[in-house]
Design an enzyme around this catalytic site. Structure first.
Site, PDB file in Angstrom:
ATOM      1  N   ASP A  27     -25.491  24.132  -0.746  1.00 21.56           N
ATOM      2  CA  ASP A  27     -24.599  23.744   0.341  1.00 21.56           C
ATOM      3  C   ASP A  27     -23.182  23.727  -0.204  1.00 21.56           C
ATOM      4  O   ASP A  27     -22.974  23.783  -1.423  1.00 21.56           O
ATOM      5  CB  ASP A  27     -24.990  22.368   0.892  1.00 21.56           C
ATOM      6  CG  ASP A  27     -24.689  22.234   2.387  1.00 21.56           C
ATOM      7  OD1 ASP A  27     -23.922  23.067   2.912  1.00 21.56           O
ATOM      8  OD2 ASP A  27     -25.214  21.299   3.017  1.00 21.56           O
ATOM      9  N   ASP A  38     -29.201  24.199   6.410  1.00 18.47           N
ATOM     10  CA  ASP A  38     -28.910  24.303   7.838  1.00 18.47           C
ATOM     11  C   ASP A  38     -28.385  25.716   8.101  1.00 18.47           C
ATOM     12  O   ASP A  38     -28.136  26.492   7.169  1.00 18.47           O
ATOM     13  CB  ASP A  38     -27.928  23.232   8.314  1.00 18.47           C
ATOM     14  CG  ASP A  38     -26.624  23.225   7.544  1.00 18.47           C
ATOM     15  OD1 ASP A  38     -26.194  24.295   7.064  1.00 18.47           O
ATOM     16  OD2 ASP A  38     -26.019  22.140   7.403  1.00 18.47           O
ATOM     17  N   GLY A  77       0.780  -1.229   0.000  1.00 20.00           N
ATOM     18  CA  GLY A  77       0.000   0.000   0.000  1.00 20.00           C
ATOM     19  C   GLY A  77       0.812   1.278   0.000  1.00 20.00           C
ATOM     20  O   GLY A  77       0.249   2.373  -0.163  1.00 20.00           O
ATOM     21  N   ARG A 128     -13.993  19.483   7.756  1.00 19.17           N
ATOM     22  CA  ARG A 128     -15.082  19.469   8.741  1.00 19.17           C
ATOM     23  C   ARG A 128     -14.569  19.296  10.164  1.00 19.17           C
ATOM     24  O   ARG A 128     -15.278  19.600  11.121  1.00 19.17           O
ATOM     25  CB  ARG A 128     -16.069  18.344   8.402  1.00 19.17           C
ATOM     26  CG  ARG A 128     -16.950  18.649   7.204  1.00 19.17           C
ATOM     27  CD  ARG A 128     -17.818  17.474   6.817  1.00 19.17           C
ATOM     28  NE  ARG A 128     -17.019  16.403   6.212  1.00 19.17           N
ATOM     29  CZ  ARG A 128     -17.532  15.293   5.699  1.00 19.17           C
ATOM     30  NH1 ARG A 128     -18.843  15.102   5.748  1.00 19.17           N
ATOM     31  NH2 ARG A 128     -16.754  14.382   5.156  1.00 19.17           N
ATOM     32  N   LYS A 132     -32.110  22.180  11.324  1.00 19.72           N
ATOM     33  CA  LYS A 132     -32.048  20.728  11.344  1.00 19.72           C
ATOM     34  C   LYS A 132     -31.479  20.210  12.661  1.00 19.72           C
ATOM     35  O   LYS A 132     -30.840  20.937  13.421  1.00 19.72           O
ATOM     36  CB  LYS A 132     -31.189  20.205  10.191  1.00 19.72           C
ATOM     37  CG  LYS A 132     -29.691  20.406  10.407  1.00 19.72           C
ATOM     38  CD  LYS A 132     -28.855  19.778   9.305  1.00 19.72           C
ATOM     39  CE  LYS A 132     -27.355  19.894   9.635  1.00 19.72           C
ATOM     40  NZ  LYS A 132     -26.499  19.344   8.575  1.00 19.72           N
TER      41      LYS A 132
END
Length: 310
Positions: A216, A167, A37, A94, A190
């Site tokens: 959004d 929101d 990987g 976020r 919300k």
């Protein structure tokens, strides 16, 4: 300085379109993947060049973040005179604060890692948090795709149009769209039940018989959009609801969920590469915007009218 564009593997078509807009061939870059990987990027010599590495950190976010860091390090070690990370979709944005003890601030960790890799400047498009600039130890240029998307939405229908913030965090975004589309603003309050389940509790604004555009910065699970669509229909909005967002790192479940809502259109940009672009999903390219941004930065020109204003 010579201008060079290096493409990661997250969204080669976007990087190639940007290079074409700049009348360049993308700088040669190969990413070797080992059986365990590990990644090992190799870039052509960029000694003395003004280098822009185009790599959104879209899903799988962790792999694309590591690839970006290694690409930046490879360019630095190859002698780049100035190094800019062009990250249209910034993963971990976020995670700009802790909601409880024991959590990490992911956005700050990634910002520090970009600086440690030798990056001089970061370019992002409509990041989830404007605080990214304040927490980043290097210069950040936050540009917006709102005018591009508003133009793609087309002229207003005969009946009134209302721009809906799904929101409270999207209110300023909705106001920006409304100023361009000449519409009014409505806001959904919300409550997030879980990572994928959202309940719309209140709608502020007149939507009855009006053409609604839900806006959004990003759509991931689709839960917020689903809740907004349902409350709009409950308040007798016109059925031809349009959804638009800069970023669409849509999960498979989100794609199915949004199609089941029978909305008129879902408009996103190619900040994230989309394999499934069947209706109602439509994709608007960021290549012209990023081409203009890079050209201005290379020539040390101002970005004023392209910047995100919060």
């Amino acid at each position: 300085m010579t201008l060079r564009v290096v493409s990661g593997t997250a969204n080669r078509p976007l990087a190639e379109a940007v290079a074409e807009g700049l009348r360049l061939d993308p700088t040669g870059c190969a990413v070797e993947r080992f059986p365990d990987g590990e990644l090992r990027p190799t870039v052509e010599c960029v000694r003395g060049a003004d280098v822009y590495v185009v790599q959104p950190t879209a899903p799988p976010v962790n792999e694309h973040v590591v690839e970006l860091l290694l690409l930046l390090d490879a360019c630095r070690r190859s002698g780049a005179a100035r190094l800019t990370a062009v990250v249209p979709y910034f993963g971990y944005a976020r995670q700009d604060r802790r909601s409880r003890a024991g959590q990490a601030v992911g956005a700050r960790v990634i910002a520090d890692a970009l600086a440690a890799a030798g990056t001089d400047r970061l370019v992002v498009v409509d990041p989830h948090t404007a605080a990214l600039e304040a927490m980043c130890p290097i210069r950040v240029e936050m540009v917006t795709a709102v005018p591009v998307l508003a133009n793609a939405l087309g002229s207003a229908p005969a009946d009134p149009r209302v721009v809906v913030a799904p929101d409270l965090g999207a209110v300023k975004l909705a106001e920006h769209y409304a100023s361009l589309l000449r519409g009014s603003v409505a806001v959904v309050r919300k409550h997030r039940v879980s990572g994928t389940v959202v309940r719309a509790e209140e709608l502020v604004g007149d939507v009855e018989a009006r053409h609604a555009v839900i806006v959004d910065d990003m759509i991931s699970s689709g839960g917020t959009i689903e809740a907004a669509v349902r409350i709009l229909l409950d308040h007798r909005a016109a059925p031809d609801i349009v959804v638009t967002a800069t970023h669409g790192p849509l999960t498979e479940a989100a794609t199915g969920c949004l199609r089941a809502l029978d909305v008129d259109r879902i408009l996103v940009t190619d900040s994230v590469a989309h394999r499934d672009t069947a209706a109602p999903l439509r994709v608007c390219s960021l290549a012209p915007l990023l081409t203009e941004v890079i050209a201005r930065l290379h020539n040390d020109e101002q970005l004023d009218n392209l910047l995100l204003h919060t």
